[in-house]
Design a protein around this motif. Structure first.
Motif, PDB file in Angstrom:
ATOM      1  N   ASP A 527      42.508  12.356  33.734  1.00 29.73           N
ATOM      2  CA  ASP A 527      43.658  12.955  32.865  1.00 29.73           C
ATOM      3  C   ASP A 527      43.341  14.790  32.118  1.00 29.73           C
ATOM      4  O   ASP A 527      43.518  14.708  30.954  1.00 29.73           O
ATOM      5  CB  ASP A 527      44.382  11.285  32.545  1.00 29.73           C
ATOM      6  CG  ASP A 527      45.492  12.271  32.174  1.00 29.73           C
ATOM      7  OD1 ASP A 527      46.449  13.075  32.667  1.00 29.73           O
ATOM      8  OD2 ASP A 527      46.132  11.660  31.069  1.00 29.73           O
ATOM      9  N   TYR A 528      42.764  15.123  33.145  1.00 31.68           N
ATOM     10  CA  TYR A 528      41.794  16.047  32.661  1.00 31.68           C
ATOM     11  C   TYR A 528      42.732  17.436  32.594  1.00 31.68           C
ATOM     12  O   TYR A 528      42.573  17.718  33.263  1.00 31.68           O
ATOM     13  CB  TYR A 528      40.415  16.248  32.479  1.00 31.68           C
ATOM     14  CG  TYR A 528      39.764  17.102  31.747  1.00 31.68           C
ATOM     15  CD1 TYR A 528      39.970  17.640  29.859  1.00 31.68           C
ATOM     16  CD2 TYR A 528      39.654  18.154  32.481  1.00 31.68           C
ATOM     17  CE1 TYR A 528      39.203  18.317  29.236  1.00 31.68           C
ATOM     18  CE2 TYR A 528      38.740  19.517  31.674  1.00 31.68           C
ATOM     19  CZ  TYR A 528      38.385  19.533  30.404  1.00 31.68           C
ATOM     20  OH  TYR A 528      37.486  20.049  29.713  1.00 31.68           O
ATOM     21  N   GLU A 529      43.038  17.506  31.400  1.00 31.28           N
ATOM     22  CA  GLU A 529      45.020  18.706  31.634  1.00 31.28           C
ATOM     23  C   GLU A 529      44.058  19.871  31.889  1.00 31.28           C
ATOM     24  O   GLU A 529      44.899  20.216  32.939  1.00 31.28           O
ATOM     25  CB  GLU A 529      45.631  18.761  30.596  1.00 31.28           C
ATOM     26  CG  GLU A 529      46.932  19.106  30.607  1.00 31.28           C
ATOM     27  CD  GLU A 529      47.746  19.149  29.543  1.00 31.28           C
ATOM     28  OE1 GLU A 529      46.916  19.610  28.296  1.00 31.28           O
ATOM     29  OE2 GLU A 529      49.355  19.829  29.827  1.00 31.28           O
ATOM     30  N   GLY A 556      46.777   9.628  41.101  1.00 28.97           N
ATOM     31  CA  GLY A 556      47.571   8.561  41.497  1.00 28.97           C
ATOM     32  C   GLY A 556      47.012   8.091  40.166  1.00 28.97           C
ATOM     33  O   GLY A 556      47.837   6.950  39.872  1.00 28.97           O
ATOM     34  N   LYS A 557      46.367   7.953  39.541  1.00 32.63           N
ATOM     35  CA  LYS A 557      45.781   7.418  38.089  1.00 32.63           C
ATOM     36  C   LYS A 557      46.539   7.402  36.696  1.00 32.63           C
ATOM     37  O   LYS A 557      46.376   6.040  36.494  1.00 32.63           O
ATOM     38  CB  LYS A 557      44.490   7.517  38.189  1.00 32.63           C
ATOM     39  CG  LYS A 557      43.352   6.571  39.492  1.00 32.63           C
ATOM     40  CD  LYS A 557      42.015   6.725  38.508  1.00 32.63           C
ATOM     41  CE  LYS A 557      41.175   6.689  39.942  1.00 32.63           C
ATOM     42  NZ  LYS A 557      39.570   7.506  39.754  1.00 32.63           N
ATOM     43  N   HIS A 558      47.247   8.161  36.720  1.00 31.38           N
ATOM     44  CA  HIS A 558      48.084   8.089  35.212  1.00 31.38           C
ATOM     45  C   HIS A 558      49.186   8.788  35.529  1.00 31.38           C
ATOM     46  O   HIS A 558      49.530   9.172  36.546  1.00 31.38           O
ATOM     47  CB  HIS A 558      46.741   9.334  34.533  1.00 31.38           C
ATOM     48  CG  HIS A 558      45.890   9.030  34.680  1.00 31.38           C
ATOM     49  ND1 HIS A 558      45.239   8.278  33.472  1.00 31.38           N
ATOM     50  CD2 HIS A 558      44.606   9.431  35.359  1.00 31.38           C
ATOM     51  CE1 HIS A 558      44.145   8.252  33.863  1.00 31.38           C
ATOM     52  NE2 HIS A 558      43.654   8.980  34.540  1.00 31.38           N
ATOM     53  N   PRO A 559      50.233   8.174  34.769  1.00 34.45           N
ATOM     54  CA  PRO A 559      52.010   8.742  34.998  1.00 34.45           C
ATOM     55  C   PRO A 559      51.285   9.884  35.097  1.00 34.45           C
ATOM     56  O   PRO A 559      52.294  10.560  35.763  1.00 34.45           O
ATOM     57  CB  PRO A 559      52.370   8.271  33.717  1.00 34.45           C
ATOM     58  CG  PRO A 559      51.162   7.704  33.266  1.00 34.45           C
ATOM     59  CD  PRO A 559      49.888   7.461  33.889  1.00 34.45           C
ATOM     60  N   ARG A 560      51.300  10.704  34.672  1.00 34.46           N
ATOM     61  CA  ARG A 560      51.179  12.375  34.330  1.00 34.46           C
ATOM     62  C   ARG A 560      50.448  12.985  35.216  1.00 34.46           C
ATOM     63  O   ARG A 560      51.042  13.630  36.297  1.00 34.46           O
ATOM     64  CB  ARG A 560      50.607  12.781  32.374  1.00 34.46           C
ATOM     65  CG  ARG A 560      50.637  14.233  32.713  1.00 34.46           C
ATOM     66  CD  ARG A 560      50.500  14.735  31.561  1.00 34.46           C
ATOM     67  NE  ARG A 560      49.034  14.234  30.892  1.00 34.46           N
ATOM     68  CZ  ARG A 560      48.412  15.116  29.974  1.00 34.46           C
ATOM     69  NH1 ARG A 560      48.649  16.121  29.442  1.00 34.46           N
ATOM     70  NH2 ARG A 560      46.620  14.706  29.747  1.00 34.46           N
ATOM     71  N   TYR A 591      50.948   4.450  45.382  1.00 33.18           N
ATOM     72  CA  TYR A 591      50.998   5.026  44.261  1.00 33.18           C
ATOM     73  C   TYR A 591      52.245   3.819  43.599  1.00 33.18           C
ATOM     74  O   TYR A 591      52.944   3.685  44.088  1.00 33.18           O
ATOM     75  CB  TYR A 591      51.970   6.223  44.062  1.00 33.18           C
ATOM     76  CG  TYR A 591      50.937   7.571  43.684  1.00 33.18           C
ATOM     77  CD1 TYR A 591      49.893   7.415  44.056  1.00 33.18           C
ATOM     78  CD2 TYR A 591      51.717   8.585  43.232  1.00 33.18           C
ATOM     79  CE1 TYR A 591      49.087   8.716  44.635  1.00 33.18           C
ATOM     80  CE2 TYR A 591      50.884   9.508  43.602  1.00 33.18           C
ATOM     81  CZ  TYR A 591      49.239   9.470  43.847  1.00 33.18           C
ATOM     82  OH  TYR A 591      48.917  10.822  43.986  1.00 33.18           O
ATOM     83  N   HIS A 592      51.384   2.680  42.947  1.00 29.39           N
ATOM     84  CA  HIS A 592      52.102   1.904  41.994  1.00 29.39           C
ATOM     85  C   HIS A 592      53.719   1.991  40.659  1.00 29.39           C
ATOM     86  O   HIS A 592      53.026   2.523  39.983  1.00 29.39           O
ATOM     87  CB  HIS A 592      51.698   0.556  41.557  1.00 29.39           C
ATOM     88  CG  HIS A 592      50.526   1.404  41.315  1.00 29.39           C
ATOM     89  ND1 HIS A 592      49.273   0.010  42.270  1.00 29.39           N
ATOM     90  CD2 HIS A 592      49.624   1.818  39.941  1.00 29.39           C
ATOM     91  CE1 HIS A 592      47.654   0.469  41.895  1.00 29.39           C
ATOM     92  NE2 HIS A 592      48.236   1.320  40.917  1.00 29.39           N
ATOM     93  N   ASP A 593      54.524   3.281  40.974  1.00 27.04           N
ATOM     94  CA  ASP A 593      55.142   2.841  40.311  1.00 27.04           C
ATOM     95  C   ASP A 593      56.501   3.228  41.098  1.00 27.04           C
ATOM     96  O   ASP A 593      56.864   4.281  41.707  1.00 27.04           O
ATOM     97  CB  ASP A 593      55.454   3.866  38.809  1.00 27.04           C
ATOM     98  CG  ASP A 593      54.913   5.358  38.728  1.00 27.04           C
ATOM     99  OD1 ASP A 593      54.742   5.800  39.955  1.00 27.04           O
ATOM    100  OD2 ASP A 593      54.626   5.584  37.610  1.00 27.04           O
TER     101      ASP A 593
END
Ligand code: BES
Ligand code: ZN
Length: 593
Positions: A527-529, A556-560, A591-593
């Motif tokens: 998640d490294y922006e 796919g690992k983080h919401p953002r 992707y889970h969501d």
């Protein structure tokens, strides 16, 4: 009736033509090819002839004398497409089918000028392996069938065409503003090796038998990158015997090309991501060149025996590498391969039937079965035989194998019979059956070690406990060594670690896509922006599935990052190659969501 290929209606009891004459007219406005294919038989034939088609509209079928031939299109089957059954009248020597392709033909990608480097002309390329030739030409689309071909391809006069064949001249086309390019492929090849590309293309000679084609904007860079190709061909010839295809030319495609390379005979197709600017990715060329022996001379009889193509080719590629450089750099390549192999086994599960070498793909789409397993498990199996009998004997065996099966298509079982005949007892000694017919990796897999590899993996595994490469190490590492180091780092790092890596290794600005994508995969998973913009650039430009898969998976690992991935795919997905789009869709479904 005898259908031996699970992915084709080809019937071994039916006749098959020796030669194809293709007349193709390329329509960039309609995204369509108007085609005429003439089947030429060596002897008089009669009765049923079953062809593969997918999305084709059949306009007419007639004999040489112009007599209509009855035909019937079967129901659409999701993987195979539609069977086209022809009723050949007695005494048929030639047969002509007129047809058009669908704008959705999977084999063909139609690029707008904006998707090219030059931005001024459209571009078309084909990718027929594994079973997409049938979306371009009605034919027996099984690698058991080999034919020579002649092609006459009519295209807009401002563009140029290349094929997996020798050039045989050009002439003004039938209508104003068109030009017809003629090609001759005298050697018998399977349908999956028929290939065509059309665009604003130029070429540069690299040696008397090799040149590279590309858009004018990239052709100089390509000529520089591949300047060493003749030396590679010479090394390959020393190992495997004379190069049989006269010319070895290459085509650098626009970045949406879904593979790294494709071994189309006489004209390897390549992704532009291999143009690293430092020749560090020319192994892809070595691989495709090696297919000139393993794959194109000796061919898998169906996708159930795909490891015969790719396993032998990866082995051959690393033997060439060793001859060109040294065994230390080959060990690094084996380590990169091991990483890909582990990833594939994890993705399918260690007990999945897709981890067998000899597969049973009835009802399975070869594109869904694609992985590093036939490549890397296959190459390890070949190396195990090599190590068991010794290199000298094995090299002699390989020469024999290629002599015996040249210009034929074979099964795993035929290979095993030959192995038993030439090197009796070897298969039993290495438990070949387990390698071929059991899932996962057998315990007697060959191991590849070197001090340099040890240093890299130990250092990477020490990351959490504070181990860092020194400036001296960073200077010393080759691009492939750096890649191995990155591959062994944790998949998720904190911000400070990401920042340290990027500032010390200058990763985000790398021209080597293997390194760049490995880094961006870690960064996405972390998640490294700071890298999001670069990720967006890469995913908007490049269609190579090998890069899309890990990047979209890590996003796919983080919401953002999931939101970012969806946003990017919504914007650029429609212009991806069909195959690339399917891969990304299946990743995003998970992707889970
Ligand atoms: N023949 C393959 C590409 C392929 C396989 C296309 C199956 C369609 C179906 C080609 O030789 C290949 O293996 N390319 C690799 C290159 C790498 C192993 C050096 C790729 O595209 O990454
Ligand atoms: Zn290959």
């Amino acid at each position: 009736m005898s259908r031996l290929d699970p992915h084709s209606y080809f019937d071994t009891e039916q006749p098959h033509p020796q030669h194809l004459l293709l007349r193709l007219s390329v329509d960039f406005d309609r995204h369509q090819i108007q085609g005429q294919v003439t089947f030429q038989f060596d002897a008089e034939t009669a009765g049923h002839l079953d062809l593969d088609t997918k999305g084709l509209t059949i306009q007419s079928v007639q004999t040489e004398a112009g007599k209509p031939v009855p035909f019937e299109l079967g129901p659409e089957e999701p993987i195979l497409g539609r069977r086209l059954r022809l009723e050949l009248p007695a005494g048929t020597r030639q047969l002509q089918v007129a047809y058009t392709t669908s704008p959705e033909a999977v084999a063909l990608q139609w690029l707008t000028p904006a998707q090219t480097e030059g931005k001024r002309h459209p571009f078309l390329f084909s990718q027929c392996q594994a079973i997409h030739a049938r979306t371009m030409i009605p034919l027996q689309d099984s690698p058991r069938v080999r034919t020579s071909y002649t092609a006459e391809v009519t295209i807009p006069a401002a563009l140029a065409a290349v094929m997996s064949a020798g050039p045989a001249g050009t002439r003004p086309g039938p209508t104003a503003g068109t030009r017809t390019f003629v090609f001759e492929m005298p050697q018998p090849i399977p349908a999956y090796l028929i290939a065509l590309a059309v665009g604003n293309l130029e070429s540069r000679d690299l040696s008397p038998r090799s040149r590279v084609w590309a858009e004018p904007e990239t052709v100089e860079a390509a000529a520089w990158e591949f300047a060493g190709v003749e030396e590679t061909i010479l090394k390959a010839e020393a190992l495997f015997g004379p190069y049989e295809w006269q010319r070895y030319d290459m085509l650098v495609l626009p970045p949406s090309f879904p593979y790294g390379g494709m071994e189309n005979p006489r004209m390897t197709f390549l992704t532009p991501t291999v143009l690293a600017g430092d020749r560090s990715l020319v192994d892809v060329v070595t691989h495709e060149l090696a297919h000139s022996w393993t794959g194109n001379l000796v061919t898998n009889a169906s996708m159930d025996h795909f490891w015969l193509n790719e396993g032998f080719t990866v082995w051959a590629e690393r033997r060439i590498l060793e001859a060109l450089h040294d065994s230390a750099s080959a060990v690094i390549s084996w380590a990169i391969g091991q990483n890909a192999l582990d990833e594939s086994i994890e993705r399918f599960g260690a007990d999945s039937p897709l981890t067998l070498l000899r597969t049973d793909l009835r009802g399975v789409d070869p594109d869904d079965a694609f992985s590093s397993i036939p490549y890397e498990k296959g190459a390890r199996f070949v190396t195990l035989i090599e190590r068991t009998v010794g290199r000298e004997r094995f090299d002699r065996f390989m020469r024999n194998y290629m002599d015996r099966f040249r210009f034929t298509s074979i099964t795993t079982e035929e290979f095993l019979d030959f192995l038993e005949q030439k090197l009796p007892g070897t298969a039993g000694r290495i438990e070949a059956d387990r390698w071929l017919h059991q899932p996962g990796m057998p315990p007697n897999a060959p191991v590849f070690r070197s001090a340099a590899l040890e240093e890299l993996t130990t250092l990477a595994r020490g990351w959490e406990s504070g181990a860092r490469p020194t400036q001296d190490q960073l200077r010393r590492w080759s691009p492939n060594e750096l890649l191995v180091y990155l591959q062994h780092l944790p998949r998720q790092l904190d911000r400070a670690s990401c920042a340290w890596l990027d500032s010390n290794l200058k990763l985000t600005s790398r021209g080597n896509y293997e390194i760049l994508v490995e880094w961006l995969t870690i960064a996405a998973g972390s998640d490294y922006e700071a890298t999001f913009e670069r990720i967006q650039q890469v995913l908007s430009r490049v269609g190579r599935m090998k890069y899309l898969r890990p990047l979209y998976t890590a996003l796919g690992k983080h919401p953002r990052t999931r939101a970012l991935a969806r946003e990017i795919f919504a914007a650029v997905g429609p212009s991806y190659h069909n195959l690339s789009r399917r891969v990304v869709e299946s990743i995003q479904e998970q992707y889970h969501d």
